[in-house]
Motif scaffolding. Structure first.
Motif, PDB file in Angstrom:
ATOM      1  N   PRO A 244       1.205   7.025   5.795  1.00 54.66           N
ATOM      2  CA  PRO A 244      -0.227   7.287   5.955  1.00 54.66           C
ATOM      3  C   PRO A 244      -0.733   8.147   4.800  1.00 54.66           C
ATOM      4  CG  PRO A 244       1.058   8.673   7.442  1.00 54.66           C
ATOM      5  CD  PRO A 244       2.026   7.715   6.801  1.00 54.66           C
ATOM      6  N   THR A 245      -1.893   7.773   4.268  1.00 57.05           N
ATOM      7  CA  THR A 245      -2.410   8.500   3.106  1.00 57.05           C
ATOM      8  C   THR A 245      -3.722   9.223   3.366  1.00 57.05           C
ATOM      9  OG1 THR A 245      -3.474   6.471   2.288  1.00 57.05           O
ATOM     10  CG2 THR A 245      -1.271   6.981   1.444  1.00 57.05           C
ATOM     11  N   ASP A 246      -4.383   8.954   4.477  1.00 56.77           N
ATOM     12  CA  ASP A 246      -5.542   9.767   4.852  1.00 56.77           C
ATOM     13  C   ASP A 246      -5.634   9.817   6.368  1.00 56.77           C
ATOM     14  OD1 ASP A 246      -7.415   7.733   5.949  1.00 56.77           O
ATOM     15  OD2 ASP A 246      -7.491   6.998   3.896  1.00 56.77           O
ATOM     16  N   ARG A 247      -6.501  10.694   6.860  1.00 56.29           N
ATOM     17  CA  ARG A 247      -6.534  10.999   8.294  1.00 56.29           C
ATOM     18  C   ARG A 247      -6.938   9.815   9.164  1.00 56.29           C
ATOM     19  NH1 ARG A 247     -10.809  15.795   7.965  1.00 56.29           N
ATOM     20  NH2 ARG A 247      -9.535  16.165   6.132  1.00 56.29           N
ATOM     21  N   SER A 248      -7.478   8.754   8.561  1.00 58.01           N
ATOM     22  CA  SER A 248      -7.804   7.560   9.347  1.00 58.01           C
ATOM     23  C   SER A 248      -6.579   6.676   9.574  1.00 58.01           C
ATOM     24  CB  SER A 248      -8.907   6.748   8.650  1.00 58.01           C
ATOM     25  OG  SER A 248      -8.456   6.243   7.405  1.00 58.01           O
ATOM     26  N   ASP A 249      -5.484   6.943   8.853  1.00 55.00           N
ATOM     27  CA  ASP A 249      -4.267   6.134   8.982  1.00 55.00           C
ATOM     28  C   ASP A 249      -3.405   6.623  10.151  1.00 55.00           C
ATOM     29  OD1 ASP A 249      -5.010   4.672   6.810  1.00 55.00           O
ATOM     30  OD2 ASP A 249      -3.635   5.612   5.399  1.00 55.00           O
ATOM     31  N   THR A 250      -3.950   6.577  11.345  1.00 57.70           N
ATOM     32  CA  THR A 250      -3.191   7.024  12.514  1.00 57.70           C
ATOM     33  C   THR A 250      -2.197   5.943  12.952  1.00 57.70           C
ATOM     34  OG1 THR A 250      -4.958   6.214  13.952  1.00 57.70           O
ATOM     35  CG2 THR A 250      -5.035   8.543  13.319  1.00 57.70           C
ATOM     36  N   GLY A 251      -1.286   6.319  13.816  1.00 59.30           N
ATOM     37  CA  GLY A 251      -0.295   5.366  14.318  1.00 59.30           C
ATOM     38  C   GLY A 251       0.951   5.326  13.454  1.00 59.30           C
TER      39      GLY A 251
ATOM     40  N   ASP B 289       0.809  -1.216   0.000  1.00 58.88           N
ATOM     41  CA  ASP B 289       0.000   0.000   0.000  1.00 58.88           C
ATOM     42  C   ASP B 289       0.849   1.277   0.000  1.00 58.88           C
ATOM     43  OD1 ASP B 289      -2.872  -1.125   0.363  1.00 58.88           O
ATOM     44  OD2 ASP B 289      -1.664  -2.208   1.827  1.00 58.88           O
ATOM     45  N   VAL B 290       1.755   1.339  -0.970  1.00 62.51           N
ATOM     46  CA  VAL B 290       2.588   2.530  -1.121  1.00 62.51           C
ATOM     47  C   VAL B 290       1.759   3.677  -1.700  1.00 62.51           C
ATOM     48  CG1 VAL B 290       4.724   3.438  -2.097  1.00 62.51           C
ATOM     49  CG2 VAL B 290       4.579   1.022  -1.469  1.00 62.51           C
ATOM     50  N   HIS B 291       0.837   3.352  -2.593  1.00 61.29           N
ATOM     51  CA  HIS B 291      -0.117   4.313  -3.168  1.00 61.29           C
ATOM     52  C   HIS B 291       0.573   5.490  -3.857  1.00 61.29           C
ATOM     53  CE1 HIS B 291      -3.889   2.499  -1.867  1.00 61.29           C
ATOM     54  NE2 HIS B 291      -3.281   2.179  -0.738  1.00 61.29           N
ATOM     55  N   LEU B 292       1.567   5.179  -4.675  1.00 61.10           N
ATOM     56  CA  LEU B 292       2.193   6.216  -5.487  1.00 61.10           C
ATOM     57  C   LEU B 292       1.129   6.868  -6.371  1.00 61.10           C
ATOM     58  CD1 LEU B 292       5.409   4.294  -6.613  1.00 61.10           C
ATOM     59  CD2 LEU B 292       5.223   5.990  -4.780  1.00 61.10           C
ATOM     60  N   GLY B 293       1.176   8.183  -6.463  1.00 59.97           N
ATOM     61  CA  GLY B 293       0.186   8.916  -7.250  1.00 59.97           C
ATOM     62  C   GLY B 293      -0.974   9.436  -6.435  1.00 59.97           C
ATOM     63  N   ALA B 294      -1.057   9.036  -5.169  1.00 63.05           N
ATOM     64  CA  ALA B 294      -2.118   9.546  -4.299  1.00 63.05           C
ATOM     65  C   ALA B 294      -1.785  10.966  -3.860  1.00 63.05           C
ATOM     66  CB  ALA B 294      -2.290   8.644  -3.082  1.00 63.05           C
ATOM     67  N   LYS B 295      -2.799  11.692  -3.445  1.00 60.42           N
ATOM     68  CA  LYS B 295      -2.627  13.016  -2.856  1.00 60.42           C
ATOM     69  C   LYS B 295      -3.132  12.949  -1.421  1.00 60.42           C
ATOM     70  CE  LYS B 295      -2.984  15.560  -7.205  1.00 60.42           C
ATOM     71  NZ  LYS B 295      -3.697  16.625  -7.964  1.00 60.42           N
ATOM     72  N   PRO B 296      -2.262  12.540  -0.499  1.00 57.17           N
ATOM     73  CA  PRO B 296      -2.699  12.341   0.888  1.00 57.17           C
ATOM     74  C   PRO B 296      -3.235  13.616   1.513  1.00 57.17           C
ATOM     75  CG  PRO B 296      -0.527  11.390   0.518  1.00 57.17           C
ATOM     76  CD  PRO B 296      -0.849  12.228  -0.677  1.00 57.17           C
ATOM     77  N   GLU B 297      -4.183  13.449   2.419  1.00 53.08           N
ATOM     78  CA  GLU B 297      -4.723  14.583   3.154  1.00 53.08           C
ATOM     79  C   GLU B 297      -3.601  15.210   3.979  1.00 53.08           C
ATOM     80  OE1 GLU B 297      -9.266  13.459   4.071  1.00 53.08           O
ATOM     81  OE2 GLU B 297      -7.796  12.168   5.008  1.00 53.08           O
ATOM     82  N   ALA B 298      -3.467  16.514   3.876  1.00 58.49           N
ATOM     83  CA  ALA B 298      -2.395  17.197   4.594  1.00 58.49           C
ATOM     84  C   ALA B 298      -2.826  18.619   4.904  1.00 58.49           C
ATOM     85  CB  ALA B 298      -1.108  17.207   3.765  1.00 58.49           C
ATOM     86  N   GLY B 299      -2.211  19.199   5.912  1.00 53.82           N
ATOM     87  CA  GLY B 299      -2.470  20.600   6.228  1.00 53.82           C
ATOM     88  C   GLY B 299      -1.868  21.505   5.163  1.00 53.82           C
ATOM     89  N   LYS B 300      -2.103  22.793   5.325  1.00 53.29           N
ATOM     90  CA  LYS B 300      -1.648  23.762   4.328  1.00 53.29           C
ATOM     91  C   LYS B 300      -0.148  23.664   4.058  1.00 53.29           C
ATOM     92  CE  LYS B 300      -5.135  27.245   5.474  1.00 53.29           C
ATOM     93  NZ  LYS B 300      -5.335  28.600   6.051  1.00 53.29           N
ATOM     94  N   ALA B 301       0.620  23.430   5.103  1.00 53.03           N
ATOM     95  CA  ALA B 301       2.077  23.461   4.957  1.00 53.03           C
ATOM     96  C   ALA B 301       2.610  22.303   4.128  1.00 53.03           C
ATOM     97  CB  ALA B 301       2.732  23.457   6.340  1.00 53.03           C
ATOM     98  N   TYR B 302       1.837  21.203   4.052  1.00 50.31           N
ATOM     99  CA  TYR B 302       2.381  19.995   3.430  1.00 50.31           C
ATOM    100  C   TYR B 302       1.573  19.486   2.241  1.00 50.31           C
ATOM    101  CZ  TYR B 302       4.849  20.038   7.871  1.00 50.31           C
ATOM    102  OH  TYR B 302       5.604  20.415   8.952  1.00 50.31           O
ATOM    103  N   SER B 303       0.498  20.175   1.867  1.00 53.56           N
ATOM    104  CA  SER B 303      -0.360  19.681   0.793  1.00 53.56           C
ATOM    105  C   SER B 303       0.397  19.455  -0.513  1.00 53.56           C
ATOM    106  CB  SER B 303      -1.523  20.654   0.556  1.00 53.56           C
ATOM    107  OG  SER B 303      -2.396  20.639   1.657  1.00 53.56           O
ATOM    108  N   ASP B 304       1.302  20.368  -0.852  1.00 57.79           N
ATOM    109  CA  ASP B 304       2.051  20.231  -2.098  1.00 57.79           C
ATOM    110  C   ASP B 304       3.168  19.203  -1.994  1.00 57.79           C
ATOM    111  OD1 ASP B 304       0.464  22.171  -3.255  1.00 57.79           O
ATOM    112  OD2 ASP B 304       1.833  23.809  -2.746  1.00 57.79           O
ATOM    113  N   LYS B 305       3.630  18.950  -0.777  1.00 60.30           N
ATOM    114  CA  LYS B 305       4.776  18.060  -0.589  1.00 60.30           C
ATOM    115  C   LYS B 305       4.392  16.590  -0.488  1.00 60.30           C
ATOM    116  CE  LYS B 305       7.366  21.517   2.112  1.00 60.30           C
ATOM    117  NZ  LYS B 305       8.001  21.783   3.421  1.00 60.30           N
ATOM    118  N   ARG B 306       3.204  16.299   0.059  1.00 58.20           N
ATOM    119  CA  ARG B 306       2.862  14.918   0.396  1.00 58.20           C
ATOM    120  C   ARG B 306       2.901  13.950  -0.789  1.00 58.20           C
ATOM    121  NH1 ARG B 306       3.743  12.197   4.026  1.00 58.20           N
ATOM    122  NH2 ARG B 306       1.814  11.073   4.333  1.00 58.20           N
ATOM    123  N   PRO B 307       2.383  14.292  -1.983  1.00 60.12           N
ATOM    124  CA  PRO B 307       2.483  13.313  -3.082  1.00 60.12           C
ATOM    125  C   PRO B 307       3.913  12.913  -3.385  1.00 60.12           C
ATOM    126  CG  PRO B 307       0.887  15.013  -3.627  1.00 60.12           C
ATOM    127  CD  PRO B 307       1.590  15.482  -2.370  1.00 60.12           C
TER     128      PRO B 307
END
Length: 351
Positions: free
Chosen positions: A201-208, A5-23
């Protein structure tokens, strides 16, 4: 090494500071895996599905293949999961992988690759649709006993993605089952079957914690351990408030907690406790570092119910307070009362 579950190409949920960086960080995470494989002299890198978040483009496969080409000793075995499942025009179908990369899944039957030098065979079957609702069939997934040690790559485990019972999985007889699809890492059967979880982690439910599983076979038996490697994680953060707190004090409390746990992480804030009735708390004001991805205000306004009841004894509000003032503050009845009072306040009526 077992990843999934590497999910290359996803746009993970992120705050303003990291939205552009996370993919891009998902790609960087896979690069780290390649470096670790070389440093640790890993024999096998097992990828249990969803390397990509969707159908990979040919240029993306070339990028991944170039990473795998840097592996000095490691053989790679991978399958397609439900997100990057095979289609009639999938770029997976005829892609020319490096010789150390083994993709199992061009057909719909079980496939395998043997590594005689390791006395190991790895089996797997890629998805050819988004869902597999039929339960795992032992006859289709059985091992062939081609090598002394045999591993199965399997992606699924819920009701719409290859459902199975642990007992049926273990009866297949594999020495190890490398599982994907469930994003939380976990051991299904000690030393026999495990979910690596999502690499990042790729969305806010992926805690831990997220990372990879590192296994080793020796003459005395096998070992398996989880290694944290994700650059960021989603952290639930509860903040207690009182009726004496100002917005400034609450913001300072959140800032201190985030600094302590790490400003690189992504936070799900839940405010709990009491607050002044005239205090308004806005997510924008509290997002100090730009890494707040969820905001839940469960605070309860600290109304002086006795005073309000006396001032409104001749109207519906006074009657409501009389009927509900004994309700616990955590109850839905008390919350409904607070919403009613707040609604009247917002209309500008004097209470």
């Amino acid at each position: 090494m077992h990843i999934a579950d590497v999910h290359l190409g996803a746009k993970p949920e992120a705050g303003k500071a990291y939205s552009d960086k996370r993919p891009g960080e998902l790609w960087k995470s896979l690069e780290r895996i390649i470096r670790i494989c070389n440093r640790e002299e890993i024999d096998l890198l097992l990828i249990a599905g969803d390397l990509f978040h969707r159908q990979p483009l040919k240029k993306e496969l070339r990028e991944v293949n170039a990473m795998f080409a840097d592996l000095q000793k490691t053989q790679v075995v991978l399958i397609a999961g439900n997100h990057d499942h095979m289609t009639y025009r999938s770029c997976y179908a005829d892609f020319p992988w490096e010789k150390q990369v083994h993709f199992l899944g061009r057909g719909q039957e079980m496939e395998w690759v043997e590594f005689p030098q390791l006395q190991t065979a790895v089996y797997g079957k890629s998805y050819h649709s988004r869902e597999i609702r039929e339960p795992l069939d032992a006859a289709d997934w059985r091992r062939r006993h081609l090598q002394p040690r045999e591993i199965l790559l399997l992606h699924g485990g819920d009701e719409t993605h290859l459902p199975f019972r642990k007992e049926d999985l273990l009866r297949l007889g594999y020495d190890y089952v490398a599982l994907g699809h469930i994003h939380k890492p976990g051991i299904l059967a000690e030393g026999r079957a495990a979910y690596a979880g999502a690499l990042e982690p790729t969305d806010r439910s992926d805690t831990g914690d997220h990372g990879y599983l590192l296994g080793e076979w020796k003459e005395t038996g096998g070992t398996l351990r989880f290694v944290k490697s994700a650059g960021r994680k989603y952290i639930p953060l509860s903040v207690e408030t009182t009726e004496r707190d100002t917005a400034y004090e609450i913001r300072q409390r959140i800032e201190a907690a985030v600094r302590k746990m790490g400003t690189e992480h992504l936070y799900k804030i839940r405010l709990q406790g009491r607050r002044s009735p005239d205090l308004l708390l806005e997510q924008e004001e509290m997002d100090i570092f730009g890494n707040l991805v969820e905001w839940v205000d469960d605070t309860r306004p600290a109304y002086d119910l006795e005073r309000l009841k006396q001032r409104n004894k001749d109207n519906l509000l006074g009657q409501m307070i009389g009927e509900m003032e004994e309700a616990p503050e955590e109850s839905r009845h008390y919350r409904a009362l607070c919403r009613g009072i707040q609604a009247l306040l917002e209309t500008g009526r004097s209470l």
